[in-house]
Design a protein around this motif. Structure first.
Motif, PDB file in Angstrom:
ATOM      1  N   VAL A 226       0.842  -1.197   0.000  1.00  0.00           N
ATOM      2  CA  VAL A 226       0.000   0.000   0.000  1.00  0.00           C
ATOM      3  C   VAL A 226       0.880   1.250   0.000  1.00  0.00           C
ATOM      4  O   VAL A 226       0.611   2.223  -0.707  1.00  0.00           O
ATOM      5  CB  VAL A 226      -0.946  -0.002   1.219  1.00  0.00           C
ATOM      6  CG1 VAL A 226      -1.590   1.368   1.410  1.00  0.00           C
ATOM      7  CG2 VAL A 226      -2.039  -1.054   1.050  1.00  0.00           C
ATOM      8  N   GLY A 227       1.952   1.211   0.796  1.00  0.00           N
ATOM      9  CA  GLY A 227       2.865   2.343   0.821  1.00  0.00           C
ATOM     10  C   GLY A 227       3.531   2.574  -0.522  1.00  0.00           C
ATOM     11  O   GLY A 227       3.734   3.717  -0.949  1.00  0.00           O
ATOM     12  N   GLU A 228       3.867   1.507  -1.217  1.00  0.00           N
ATOM     13  CA  GLU A 228       4.571   1.605  -2.499  1.00  0.00           C
ATOM     14  C   GLU A 228       3.649   1.938  -3.668  1.00  0.00           C
ATOM     15  O   GLU A 228       4.022   2.689  -4.570  1.00  0.00           O
ATOM     16  CB  GLU A 228       5.281   0.279  -2.794  1.00  0.00           C
ATOM     17  CG  GLU A 228       6.406  -0.059  -1.827  1.00  0.00           C
ATOM     18  CD  GLU A 228       6.936  -1.476  -2.005  1.00  0.00           C
ATOM     19  OE1 GLU A 228       7.796  -1.887  -1.212  1.00  0.00           O
ATOM     20  OE2 GLU A 228       6.479  -2.174  -2.942  1.00  0.00           O
ATOM     21  N   ARG A 229       2.428   1.351  -3.658  1.00  0.00           N
ATOM     22  CA  ARG A 229       1.590   1.399  -4.858  1.00  0.00           C
ATOM     23  C   ARG A 229       0.162   1.885  -4.628  1.00  0.00           C
ATOM     24  O   ARG A 229      -0.581   2.098  -5.592  1.00  0.00           O
ATOM     25  CB  ARG A 229       1.493   0.009  -5.482  1.00  0.00           C
ATOM     26  CG  ARG A 229       2.803  -0.695  -5.711  1.00  0.00           C
ATOM     27  CD  ARG A 229       2.565  -2.117  -6.200  1.00  0.00           C
ATOM     28  NE  ARG A 229       3.788  -2.898  -6.225  1.00  0.00           N
ATOM     29  CZ  ARG A 229       3.835  -4.199  -6.455  1.00  0.00           C
ATOM     30  NH1 ARG A 229       2.714  -4.863  -6.701  1.00  0.00           N
ATOM     31  NH2 ARG A 229       4.995  -4.835  -6.447  1.00  0.00           N
ATOM     32  N   GLY A 230      -0.263   1.992  -3.387  1.00  0.00           N
ATOM     33  CA  GLY A 230      -1.664   2.273  -3.107  1.00  0.00           C
ATOM     34  C   GLY A 230      -2.121   3.630  -3.630  1.00  0.00           C
ATOM     35  O   GLY A 230      -1.381   4.608  -3.618  1.00  0.00           O
ATOM     36  N   THR A 231      -3.382   3.693  -4.076  1.00  0.00           N
ATOM     37  CA  THR A 231      -3.994   4.943  -4.518  1.00  0.00           C
ATOM     38  C   THR A 231      -4.401   5.766  -3.300  1.00  0.00           C
ATOM     39  O   THR A 231      -5.090   5.256  -2.415  1.00  0.00           O
ATOM     40  CB  THR A 231      -5.242   4.661  -5.373  1.00  0.00           C
ATOM     41  OG1 THR A 231      -4.855   3.880  -6.510  1.00  0.00           O
ATOM     42  CG2 THR A 231      -5.904   5.945  -5.824  1.00  0.00           C
ATOM     43  N   PRO A 232      -3.988   7.031  -3.223  1.00  0.00           N
ATOM     44  CA  PRO A 232      -4.311   7.813  -2.025  1.00  0.00           C
ATOM     45  C   PRO A 232      -5.753   8.316  -1.994  1.00  0.00           C
ATOM     46  O   PRO A 232      -6.458   8.301  -3.014  1.00  0.00           O
ATOM     47  CB  PRO A 232      -3.326   8.990  -2.119  1.00  0.00           C
ATOM     48  CG  PRO A 232      -3.050   9.134  -3.578  1.00  0.00           C
ATOM     49  CD  PRO A 232      -3.105   7.744  -4.150  1.00  0.00           C
ATOM     50  N   ILE A 233      -6.175   8.755  -0.832  1.00  0.00           N
ATOM     51  CA  ILE A 233      -7.461   9.419  -0.666  1.00  0.00           C
ATOM     52  C   ILE A 233      -7.496  10.631  -1.595  1.00  0.00           C
ATOM     53  O   ILE A 233      -6.506  11.372  -1.694  1.00  0.00           O
ATOM     54  CB  ILE A 233      -7.629   9.894   0.800  1.00  0.00           C
ATOM     55  CG1 ILE A 233      -7.710   8.690   1.753  1.00  0.00           C
ATOM     56  CG2 ILE A 233      -8.841  10.804   0.951  1.00  0.00           C
ATOM     57  CD1 ILE A 233      -9.052   8.031   1.859  1.00  0.00           C
ATOM     58  N   PRO A 234      -8.598  10.870  -2.312  1.00  0.00           N
ATOM     59  CA  PRO A 234      -8.662  12.038  -3.205  1.00  0.00           C
ATOM     60  C   PRO A 234      -8.397  13.339  -2.446  1.00  0.00           C
ATOM     61  O   PRO A 234      -8.866  13.516  -1.315  1.00  0.00           O
ATOM     62  CB  PRO A 234     -10.096  11.989  -3.741  1.00  0.00           C
ATOM     63  CG  PRO A 234     -10.520  10.564  -3.586  1.00  0.00           C
ATOM     64  CD  PRO A 234      -9.835  10.057  -2.354  1.00  0.00           C
ATOM     65  N   ARG A 235      -7.655  14.221  -3.072  1.00  0.00           N
ATOM     66  CA  ARG A 235      -7.342  15.495  -2.414  1.00  0.00           C
ATOM     67  C   ARG A 235      -8.583  16.360  -2.259  1.00  0.00           C
ATOM     68  O   ARG A 235      -8.684  17.170  -1.343  1.00  0.00           O
ATOM     69  CB  ARG A 235      -6.265  16.243  -3.200  1.00  0.00           C
ATOM     70  CG  ARG A 235      -4.915  15.540  -3.155  1.00  0.00           C
ATOM     71  CD  ARG A 235      -3.815  16.479  -3.610  1.00  0.00           C
ATOM     72  NE  ARG A 235      -2.519  15.813  -3.634  1.00  0.00           N
ATOM     73  CZ  ARG A 235      -1.747  15.636  -2.569  1.00  0.00           C
ATOM     74  NH1 ARG A 235      -2.146  16.064  -1.389  1.00  0.00           N
ATOM     75  NH2 ARG A 235      -0.577  15.025  -2.686  1.00  0.00           N
ATOM     76  N   GLU A 236      -9.499  16.243  -3.182  1.00  0.00           N
ATOM     77  CA  GLU A 236     -10.785  16.917  -3.076  1.00  0.00           C
ATOM     78  C   GLU A 236     -11.859  15.868  -2.852  1.00  0.00           C
ATOM     79  O   GLU A 236     -11.751  14.752  -3.344  1.00  0.00           O
ATOM     80  CB  GLU A 236     -11.084  17.711  -4.359  1.00  0.00           C
ATOM     81  CG  GLU A 236     -10.032  18.752  -4.700  1.00  0.00           C
ATOM     82  CD  GLU A 236      -9.938  19.854  -3.661  1.00  0.00           C
ATOM     83  OE1 GLU A 236     -10.962  20.122  -2.999  1.00  0.00           O
ATOM     84  OE2 GLU A 236      -8.865  20.448  -3.516  1.00  0.00           O
ATOM     85  N   GLY A 237     -12.866  16.217  -2.113  1.00  0.00           N
ATOM     86  CA  GLY A 237     -13.912  15.251  -1.776  1.00  0.00           C
ATOM     87  C   GLY A 237     -14.630  14.719  -3.006  1.00  0.00           C
ATOM     88  O   GLY A 237     -15.244  15.479  -3.750  1.00  0.00           O
ATOM     89  N   THR A 238     -14.508  13.429  -3.259  1.00  0.00           N
ATOM     90  CA  THR A 238     -15.264  12.788  -4.329  1.00  0.00           C
ATOM     91  C   THR A 238     -16.726  12.709  -3.915  1.00  0.00           C
ATOM     92  O   THR A 238     -17.035  12.378  -2.777  1.00  0.00           O
ATOM     93  CB  THR A 238     -14.729  11.366  -4.591  1.00  0.00           C
ATOM     94  OG1 THR A 238     -13.359  11.457  -4.967  1.00  0.00           O
ATOM     95  CG2 THR A 238     -15.510  10.676  -5.686  1.00  0.00           C
ATOM     96  N   ALA A 239     -17.622  13.015  -4.823  1.00  0.00           N
ATOM     97  CA  ALA A 239     -19.048  12.995  -4.497  1.00  0.00           C
ATOM     98  C   ALA A 239     -19.445  11.629  -3.950  1.00  0.00           C
ATOM     99  O   ALA A 239     -19.195  10.605  -4.580  1.00  0.00           O
ATOM    100  CB  ALA A 239     -19.865  13.317  -5.746  1.00  0.00           C
ATOM    101  N   GLY A 240     -20.002  11.630  -2.765  1.00  0.00           N
ATOM    102  CA  GLY A 240     -20.475  10.399  -2.161  1.00  0.00           C
ATOM    103  C   GLY A 240     -19.402   9.555  -1.508  1.00  0.00           C
ATOM    104  O   GLY A 240     -19.683   8.432  -1.060  1.00  0.00           O
ATOM    105  N   HIS A 241     -18.147  10.053  -1.445  1.00  0.00           N
ATOM    106  CA  HIS A 241     -17.072   9.283  -0.814  1.00  0.00           C
ATOM    107  C   HIS A 241     -17.438   8.999   0.649  1.00  0.00           C
ATOM    108  O   HIS A 241     -18.084   9.804   1.318  1.00  0.00           O
ATOM    109  CB  HIS A 241     -15.760  10.064  -0.881  1.00  0.00           C
ATOM    110  CG  HIS A 241     -14.551   9.236  -0.561  1.00  0.00           C
ATOM    111  ND1 HIS A 241     -14.139   8.981   0.739  1.00  0.00           N
ATOM    112  CD2 HIS A 241     -13.656   8.598  -1.365  1.00  0.00           C
ATOM    113  CE1 HIS A 241     -13.046   8.227   0.711  1.00  0.00           C
ATOM    114  NE2 HIS A 241     -12.733   7.978  -0.550  1.00  0.00           N
ATOM    115  N   VAL A 242     -16.999   7.838   1.136  1.00  0.00           N
ATOM    116  CA  VAL A 242     -17.347   7.464   2.508  1.00  0.00           C
ATOM    117  C   VAL A 242     -16.808   8.458   3.528  1.00  0.00           C
ATOM    118  O   VAL A 242     -17.391   8.636   4.597  1.00  0.00           O
ATOM    119  CB  VAL A 242     -16.858   6.038   2.859  1.00  0.00           C
ATOM    120  CG1 VAL A 242     -17.633   5.000   2.084  1.00  0.00           C
ATOM    121  CG2 VAL A 242     -15.356   5.893   2.624  1.00  0.00           C
TER     122      VAL A 242
END
Length: 369
Positions: A226-242
């Motif tokens: 996850v540290g090497e390849r994981g996709t990060p949390i969107p910098r801006e709030g994605t509509a409907g994100h948890v």
């Protein structure tokens, strides 16, 4: 393909999962700095070091200045330190919420001097999301369920604070939510294995519920990926994100890469089991047969409450508290790791049977059984 070499700080490095992660990161070619308290026992970390000690950074979650020194000149922070046992929500929040805030304050302090990390992997818990639906495992985009356990609520609050802090500080954040973790160097699940050794498996509630589990070594490998390849949390709030108050119905499995769960990862052994099955497999690994005893909910809650009262008198949090009793009687703690397998090219080494055999072997070798 190997990842570029980086310098990593692991908080909670002296613990069960932290010691495995330090070991895995070194094996993957990274430079490791282990954050520990002055009072920490280092036996687990020394086992992971294999005779070649890790660089130590002495700091604690309530000391921003010491953590600022710890995070200086590292590329990634793997944040594992926190509380898994406490008498109440206040006790959990001190480490799992306030500690997160202090860590990001330390990162901001280091980055102000051009020395802070670019990415944080925050290791949380499946319990932050809430219980699974009886007929469907949790996926990352499923909406959160609060007010089930104090521990889960504190971990969710810590996640939310991490998301807000990372966005303010322009830091990449990825969140990992493990289920039940067991394996060599663990002490919490040891109680379940010792019960199986006595040929008794206690099942909370009159009906079994599904749960997920993962061997500590596999979890550490997944966290490193996850540290090497994981996709990060969107910098801006994605509509409907948890983490923006959205999410899908936990009863509906949904798409593996639903954007409402972006930046979150579940890691499991790919199986589903129950507490009773876990105990029975542990008994088989011990070469024994055990009897499963279903316990009515009121009995589990009563024992948890009694244990908690006795624990307060002794000044030590017991294995079964009122909060853990509530968790054990929920609809289940079962999750799906399809996103991690697709994104990270990750697969676990240990299924439950092989994992418990490995654990029992280690416990016997170290005269803990």
């Amino acid at each position: 393909m190997s990842a570029p070499r980086h310098t990593a700080l692991v908080t909670g490095a002296s613990g069960f999962i932290g010691s495995h992660l330090c070991e895995v990161l070194r094996e993957r070619g990274h430079d490791v700095r282990a954050m520990v308290r002055r009072s920490s026992r280092l036996d687990k970390l020394e086992l992971g070091a294999g005779g070649a000690p890790f660089e130590l950074a002495y700091a604690s979650l309530d000391d921003v200045d010491s953590m600022a020194q710890a995070v200086a000149n590292v590329d990634l922070v793997y944040h594992l330190a926190g509380a898994t046992a406490a008498f109440d929500r206040v006790g959990f929040d001190r480490a799992n919420v306030e500690g997160v805030g202090n860590l990001f304050a330390a990162i901001a302090q280091a980055r102000a001097h051009g020395q802070g990390p670019r990415r944080v992997v925050h290791v949380s818990s499946l319990m932050a999301a809430g219980p699974s639906h009886p007929s469907s495992p949790r996926r990352e985009h499923h909406r959160h369920e609060r007010d089930v356990t104090d521990y889960g609520d504190s971990k969710l609050a810590g996640e939310q604070l991490a998301v807000a802090s990372a966005r303010r500080g322009d830091v990449e954040l990825v969140i990992v939510r493990p289920p039940l973790v067991y394996g060599p160097r663990d002490e919490d699940v040891l109680h379940m294995i010792k019960s199986a050794a006595m040929r008794v498996v206690a099942q909370p509630g009159l009906r079994p519920t599904w749960m997920s589990a993962i061997h500590g070594r596999d979890l550490a490998t997944g966290i490193a990926l996850v540290g090497e390849r994981g996709t990060p949390i969107p910098r801006e709030g994605t509509a409907g994100h948890v983490h923006a108050g959205g999410g899908g119905d936990p009863e509906v499995l949904g798409d593996t890469h639903d954007p409402r769960g972006a930046g979150l990862y579940y890691l499991t052994d790919g199986q589903r089991s129950s507490v009773a099955e876990f105990g029975q497999i542990a008994a088989a690994a011990l070469g024994r047969r055990a009897v499963t005893i279903p316990l009515p909910g009121f009995a589990v809650r009563s024992v948890g409450l009694l244990n908690q009262g006795l624990g307060r008198l002794r000044g030590q949090v017991p294995a079964l508290t009122r909060d853990k009793a509530r968790a054990s009687l929920s609809s289940g703690w079962w999750c799906d790791d399809a996103r991690a397998r697709a994104d990270l090219d990750w697969s676990p080494e240990f299924g439950l049977e092989a994992g418990l055999e490995d654990t029992v072997r280690w416990l016997r070798d170290n005269q803990l059984l």
